[in-house]
Every structure is written in C-alpha cells, then in structure tokens.
Design an enzyme around this catalytic site. Structure first.
Site, PDB file in Angstrom:
ATOM      1  N   GLU A 205      35.746  55.000  40.894  1.00  0.00           N
ATOM      2  CA  GLU A 205      35.227  53.635  40.738  1.00  0.00           C
ATOM      3  C   GLU A 205      34.742  53.158  42.107  1.00  0.00           C
ATOM      4  O   GLU A 205      35.288  53.554  43.129  1.00  0.00           O
ATOM      5  CB  GLU A 205      36.302  52.700  40.162  1.00  0.00           C
ATOM      6  CG  GLU A 205      37.637  52.685  40.915  1.00  0.00           C
ATOM      7  CD  GLU A 205      37.672  51.774  42.114  1.00  0.00           C
ATOM      8  OE1 GLU A 205      36.778  50.923  42.255  1.00  0.00           O
ATOM      9  OE2 GLU A 205      38.598  51.932  42.934  1.00  0.00           O
TER      10      GLU A 205
ATOM     11  N   LYS B 232      52.012  41.285  31.010  1.00  0.00           N
ATOM     12  CA  LYS B 232      50.578  41.590  31.116  1.00  0.00           C
ATOM     13  C   LYS B 232      50.013  41.963  29.746  1.00  0.00           C
ATOM     14  O   LYS B 232      48.938  41.510  29.352  1.00  0.00           O
ATOM     15  CB  LYS B 232      50.380  42.786  32.056  1.00  0.00           C
ATOM     16  CG  LYS B 232      50.300  42.452  33.521  1.00  0.00           C
ATOM     17  CD  LYS B 232      49.968  43.717  34.264  1.00  0.00           C
ATOM     18  CE  LYS B 232      49.387  43.460  35.605  1.00  0.00           C
ATOM     19  NZ  LYS B 232      48.892  44.694  36.232  1.00  0.00           N
TER      20      LYS B 232
ATOM     21  N   PHE C  36      26.607  45.800  54.401  1.00  0.00           N
ATOM     22  CA  PHE C  36      27.827  46.103  55.178  1.00  0.00           C
ATOM     23  C   PHE C  36      27.551  46.205  56.671  1.00  0.00           C
ATOM     24  O   PHE C  36      28.074  47.054  57.372  1.00  0.00           O
ATOM     25  CB  PHE C  36      28.529  47.365  54.621  1.00  0.00           C
ATOM     26  CG  PHE C  36      29.318  47.023  53.397  1.00  0.00           C
ATOM     27  CD1 PHE C  36      28.687  46.585  52.247  1.00  0.00           C
ATOM     28  CD2 PHE C  36      30.707  47.067  53.404  1.00  0.00           C
ATOM     29  CE1 PHE C  36      29.406  46.205  51.118  1.00  0.00           C
ATOM     30  CE2 PHE C  36      31.439  46.681  52.271  1.00  0.00           C
ATOM     31  CZ  PHE C  36      30.770  46.256  51.137  1.00  0.00           C
TER      32      PHE C  36
ATOM     33  N   CYS D 274      41.527  48.859  49.568  1.00  0.00           N
ATOM     34  CA  CYS D 274      40.890  50.185  49.555  1.00  0.00           C
ATOM     35  C   CYS D 274      40.541  50.752  50.925  1.00  0.00           C
ATOM     36  O   CYS D 274      41.004  51.828  51.279  1.00  0.00           O
ATOM     37  CB  CYS D 274      39.625  50.129  48.703  1.00  0.00           C
ATOM     38  SG  CYS D 274      39.973  49.877  46.974  1.00  0.00           S
TER      39      CYS D 274
ATOM     40  N   GLY E  43      39.575  44.650  55.622  1.00  0.00           N
ATOM     41  CA  GLY E  43      40.930  44.778  55.076  1.00  0.00           C
ATOM     42  C   GLY E  43      40.828  45.089  53.603  1.00  0.00           C
ATOM     43  O   GLY E  43      39.852  45.677  53.156  1.00  0.00           O
TER      44      GLY E  43
ATOM     45  N   LYS F 261      39.102  38.764  52.000  1.00  0.00           N
ATOM     46  CA  LYS F 261      37.675  38.413  51.898  1.00  0.00           C
ATOM     47  C   LYS F 261      37.594  37.210  50.964  1.00  0.00           C
ATOM     48  O   LYS F 261      38.580  36.889  50.290  1.00  0.00           O
ATOM     49  CB  LYS F 261      36.846  39.594  51.395  1.00  0.00           C
ATOM     50  CG  LYS F 261      37.091  39.973  49.951  1.00  0.00           C
ATOM     51  CD  LYS F 261      36.090  41.028  49.498  1.00  0.00           C
ATOM     52  CE  LYS F 261      36.173  41.244  48.004  1.00  0.00           C
ATOM     53  NZ  LYS F 261      35.207  42.194  47.502  1.00  0.00           N
TER      54      LYS F 261
HETATM   55  C1  UDX Z   1      35.739  48.073  48.539  1.00  0.00           C
HETATM   56  C2  UDX Z   1      34.453  48.853  48.204  1.00  0.00           C
HETATM   57  O1  UDX Z   1      33.307  48.051  48.507  1.00  0.00           O
HETATM   58  C3  UDX Z   1      34.456  49.284  46.743  1.00  0.00           C
HETATM   59  O2  UDX Z   1      33.297  50.073  46.473  1.00  0.00           O
HETATM   60  C4  UDX Z   1      35.718  50.108  46.528  1.00  0.00           C
HETATM   61  O3  UDX Z   1      35.778  50.785  45.347  1.00  0.00           O
HETATM   62  C5  UDX Z   1      36.939  49.229  46.787  1.00  0.00           C
HETATM   63  O4  UDX Z   1      36.885  48.832  48.166  1.00  0.00           O
HETATM   64  P1  UDX Z   1      36.661  45.588  48.284  1.00  0.00           P
HETATM   65  O5  UDX Z   1      37.893  46.082  48.961  1.00  0.00           O
HETATM   66  O6  UDX Z   1      36.795  44.738  47.071  1.00  0.00           O
HETATM   67  O7  UDX Z   1      35.725  46.823  47.845  1.00  0.00           O
HETATM   68  O8  UDX Z   1      35.868  44.744  49.369  1.00  0.00           O
HETATM   69  P2  UDX Z   1      34.451  44.771  50.098  1.00  0.00           P
HETATM   70  O9  UDX Z   1      33.606  43.692  49.565  1.00  0.00           O
HETATM   71  O10 UDX Z   1      33.885  46.127  50.143  1.00  0.00           O
HETATM   72  O11 UDX Z   1      34.923  44.347  51.594  1.00  0.00           O
HETATM   73  C6  UDX Z   1      35.901  45.120  52.300  1.00  0.00           C
HETATM   74  C7  UDX Z   1      36.197  44.493  53.641  1.00  0.00           C
HETATM   75  O12 UDX Z   1      35.091  44.641  54.522  1.00  0.00           O
HETATM   76  C8  UDX Z   1      36.498  43.000  53.610  1.00  0.00           C
HETATM   77  O13 UDX Z   1      37.593  42.732  54.473  1.00  0.00           O
HETATM   78  C9  UDX Z   1      35.224  42.355  54.116  1.00  0.00           C
HETATM   79  O14 UDX Z   1      35.474  41.117  54.742  1.00  0.00           O
HETATM   80  C10 UDX Z   1      34.749  43.390  55.115  1.00  0.00           C
HETATM   81  N1  UDX Z   1      33.292  43.388  55.334  1.00  0.00           N
HETATM   82  C11 UDX Z   1      32.444  43.749  54.334  1.00  0.00           C
HETATM   83  C12 UDX Z   1      32.800  43.069  56.606  1.00  0.00           C
HETATM   84  O15 UDX Z   1      33.548  42.758  57.532  1.00  0.00           O
HETATM   85  N2  UDX Z   1      31.439  43.135  56.804  1.00  0.00           N
HETATM   86  C13 UDX Z   1      30.556  43.512  55.831  1.00  0.00           C
HETATM   87  O16 UDX Z   1      29.361  43.550  56.104  1.00  0.00           O
HETATM   88  C14 UDX Z   1      31.078  43.810  54.550  1.00  0.00           C
END
Ligand code: UDX
Length: 441
Positions: A157, A35, A255, A266, A263, A328
């Site tokens: 973050e 890395k 959201f 986080c 999933g 996602k």
């Molecule tokens: C998330 C948080 O958004 C971010 O602020 C944090 O610091 C890290 O975790 P991330 O895990 O990259 O980010 O994905 P995100 O875009 O938030 O989506 C999380 C999950 O929720 C995905 O599985 C997505 O498919 C699902 N989702 C999101 C839904 O099912 N419906 C929605 O309306 C939004």
C-alpha cells in the site's frame, strides 16, 4: 469477489471499504470487539477523510461487514488480505507478532477449506518476509502446499494518512508480487477497473518497492532540509530553490517541502528497517544511515534558531508556544512526531511550554508529560504573553493567527516557522520577529 481483510487499522479498513465500493463483498476481521461493533454500525473507528461516508453507504447494503471470527471470514472468501500492524521493535526491525498470529489463523482456516484461496500480505515488512516467514507458517498450519493448494502474494500500500481513500482509489501504480501466475491473476482481478499501471513482480521485489519508495521519499525530504539549512546561512530562500528544482520533471516538486523533519508510522520504521537489512546482508547503506541521522538532528534546528533569536540565549522560565503536535496536519497521529524531541529539549532547558493542536492533544498526552508542559486548545490564547513561538505542524487552522495577533499578544513576537507556513513579509511588516526554515535574513 469475496474478500476477507484481516486487521482494521487505517490500511485494512480503507482497503476493505474501497474494494466494497467497487462492488466486492468484504468481511473485515479484527480482535477488538468495539471496533467490530462500530464498523457494523456503519461508523469508522478511526478518522480518515471519506471513510465514514463509505461505511455509512456500504454497511447497510451488506457489501461490507466486520467480525471477530477470522476462520469464518477466511472460509467465506476467495482473497484474504492481511493488513495487521508491523510496528518497529528496537527501533530497527519490524515486530511481526501480529503478522505471525494473523497468518497462523489464516493457515488454520485454510486447513478446513477445500477451495483454492489466495493470501495477500499488505502489512509492511522487510524484503523476503512473504517467502521466508509467511509461506512456511501458512504451509505448516494448513498442511497444504503454496502454489498448489493456495496462492500467495504481497501487494504494497502507498496510502498517506488523511488522504488514504483518495490514494487507494487513484494510485500512481499497483504492484502485485505473486509467487506464481495463478496468484497474480487472482490478485489482478480486484484491480480490474482501476485506471493505473500494474506491475507484476515476485513477492520480494514487491516488498522492496514498498520499503524503498518510502525510504527514497524520506531521503528526498532530508536532502531539501539539509539544503534549507545551507540557504538560511547564505541568504537565499529554500522555497524558490525547491521550486526551481521541482520544475525539472526528473526531480519533481513533490516531497520537496523543507521543514523540521519527517515522522509518522511509516517513514521512520521503514528506513530504519531497510538500513538494518542493508547491514545484515553486508552492504551497509551510507545514504540511509545519513538520512536517519539528518532527520534526528533536523527538529532541533528550530531550537538552535530560537536560541540565537533570544537576547539572553536562555530558555529558562521562557513561555514558548508550540503550534501543532501531530506528525503532519489532518491527523491526530503522534507516532515519531517531531514535536516530541523539540518539546522535550526545551523542557530540559527549563522552558515553560504551551502546546496546541486542533485534534492531537489527547494523543500527545500519551507521549509528553511534564509539570512545565501545558496543553491549550485555543492557539490565540496560548500566544498571550509568550516569549516565543515555534510552528511545528502546518494545520490550515493556524492561518487564522494573523500577524497582528502575534505582534499584539506575545511579550516578544519571535516566530520560528518550522514549515514555512506564514508569509514572512506580512509578519515582518507587523513587527513580528520572523524566522523561517531555509530563509536567509
Ligand atoms: C507515508 C507515505 O507517503 C505513504 O505512501 C506510505 O504508504 C505511508 O507513509 P504518511 O506517513 O501518511 O504516508 O505521511 P506523508 O504525507 O508521506 O508525510 C510523511 C512525513 O514527511 C510527515 O512528517 C510530513 O510532515 C513530512 N513531509 C512530507 C515533509 O517534511 N516534507 C514534504 O515535502 C512532505
């Protein structure tokens, strides 16, 4: 400012590259040699939109470099940001092995230095960790006193994978949790030219803001998912319901996309850790508990709908196509992806699975393995002669699958749209037997 970043995962490297783009001098530290070499060649070792371009520009300008030597990086820096992973242990608590190790190394380097430096934790952790775990380790290994000889803080973050650079440079808010005024002032310096509200709090509050924000977002999605299950039965459309709700500023439309569950790296671990902590401190949260339980059930809605759509109600020997494997779109991350329980359930019932994803197939092989599971690159090819199809991840690329392709290539054109990605009217007009999450018939 001279900044050391410990850990070059997507949070660490994005943080480093973005601060370097703001004119700071950044040294990234990692324990993986490959890395470090890649970063020094100006190549991002992970895929994150816009990151490669930043490295290509900033590494030759010497604004960003990487090293295996944590001590040197700390000695040369004024601000040390720890961004190592805190994966989940036993599903409910964070594993602090890397965080403790990184903190010890920083402490040992502080011991050698006569300068005042500020240590900032960015790794997600349970509220209380900076004060109760990090501070004692730093004081013990450095032989120095926090607040006196060095500063300490927690700066969460809120970066979404895939848009992390954009999120970093344009945050909704910046939260600075410092042990004292001096630490907060130092951390604030690096955010000087950000056009976002800054909230100054103590480290435990900052940790709480991070974990509760993610838990709330997960709960919001689970709420709309449960409402979607109701709208399906009573004959209304969740998309219109969510739109109507989201126009209320107090609710907002963010959201609120119903689907097969959340999933990723986080949401699942953050909400489980917060629920665990709520029990530990004697106030078990019913809402968190229910959200976790609801999300465990939600992927299997696709399986229930499909079962009711099949004439003989059996999956045995049926060719079922899974569109999308990653948790996602726009990522190859398979951590806690809902495709995993869906595929495993169908394989248990003797279905034959053809799964496709634009970039996550290689990673998926580490999570899913069965003689009846086939990974196929081309989605149109996967659909040939299939008995049914479930859309799990809404990759834009799947829009190339026209209603005609479903209707003409599949044996029985049953489509379960787990993310409400396709147009139901167009699909049905072409003869596709279309079911969408939260859409009454
Ligand atoms: C998330 C948080 O958004 C971010 O602020 C944090 O610091 C890290 O975790 P991330 O895990 O990259 O980010 O994905 P995100 O875009 O938030 O989506 C999380 C999950 O929720 C995905 O599985 C997505 O498919 C699902 N989702 C999101 C839904 O099912 N419906 C929605 O309306 C939004």
């Amino acid at each position: 400012m001279k900044i050391a970043i410990i850990g070059t995962g997507y949070v660490g490297l994005v943080t480093g590259a973005c601060f370097a783009s703001k004119g700071h001098d950044v040294i990234c530290v990692d324990v993986i040699e490959e890395k470090v070499s890649k970063i020094n060649e100006g190549i991002a070792p992970i895929y994150e939109e816009g990151l490669d371009e930043l490295l290509k520009e900033l590494v030759p300008k010497k604004k960003l470099k990487a090293t295996l030597n944590a001590k040197d990086a700390v000695m040369l820096s004024e601000l040390i940001i720890i961004c190592v992973g805190t994966p989940s242990k036993d599903e409910a608590i964070f594993d602090y092995t890397y965080l403790e190790e990184a903190t010890k190394n920083v402490g040992l380097a502080l011991k050698e230095s006569d300068d005042y430096k500020v240590v900032v934790i960015k790794s997600t952790c349970s509220p209380g960790t900076t004060l109760n775990l990090i501070k004692p380790i730093l004081e013990e290994t450095s032989g120095k006193e926090s607040g006196e000889d060095f500063g300490l803080g927690f700066n969460p973050e809120f970066l979404r994978e895939g848009v992390a650079v954009e999120d970093f440079l344009n945050p909704d808010r910046i939260v600075i949790g410092g042990i004292d005024e001096r630490s907060i002032k130092s951390i604030r310096t690096v955010f000087e030219d950000f056009d976002s509200p800054i909230l100054e709090v103590d480290p435990t509050t900052a940790e709480m803001i991070k974990i509760t924000s993610n838990s709330f977002l997960a709960m919001k999605i689970s709420f709309i998912n449960e409402i979607a299950n109701i709208t399906e039965k009573i004959g209304s459309d969740i998309q219109d319901v969510a739109k109507g709700m989201g126009l209320d500023h107090r609710i907002s439309d963010k959201f609120l996309r119903a689907g097969l569950g959340w999933g990723g790296s986080c949401f699942p671990k953050d909400i489980s850790a917060l629920y665990h902590q709520s029990k530990e401190v004697g106030v078990p949260s019913k809402l968190l508990e229910s959200t976790i339980a609801a999300n465990k059930k939600q992927p299997l809605r696709a399986v229930e709908i499909l079962k009711s759509a099949l004439e003989d109600r059996s999956f045995e020997g049926k060719k079922i196509v899974i569109l999308g494997l990653a948790f996602k779109p726009d990522t190859d991350d398979m951590r806690d992806a809902v495709s995993i329980p869906i595929i495993n359930h169908l394989l248990d019932k003797d279905a034959i699975i053809y799964a496709t994803d634009p970039i996550a197939i290689e990673n998926a092989k580490g999570y899913l393995d069965h003689s009846n599971l086939h990974f196929v690159k081309d989605p149109a090819e996967a659909l040939e002669d299939a008995d049914a199809c479930i859309l799990v991840t809404e990759w834009k690329k799947f829009a190339l699958l026209t209603p005609k392709i479903f209707a003409e290539s599949m044996k029985t054109p049953i489509l379960i749209d787990g993310r409400r990605f396709f147009d139901p009217a167009k699909m049905r007009a072409e003869g596709v037997i279309y079911y969408g999450i939260g859409l009454g018939k």
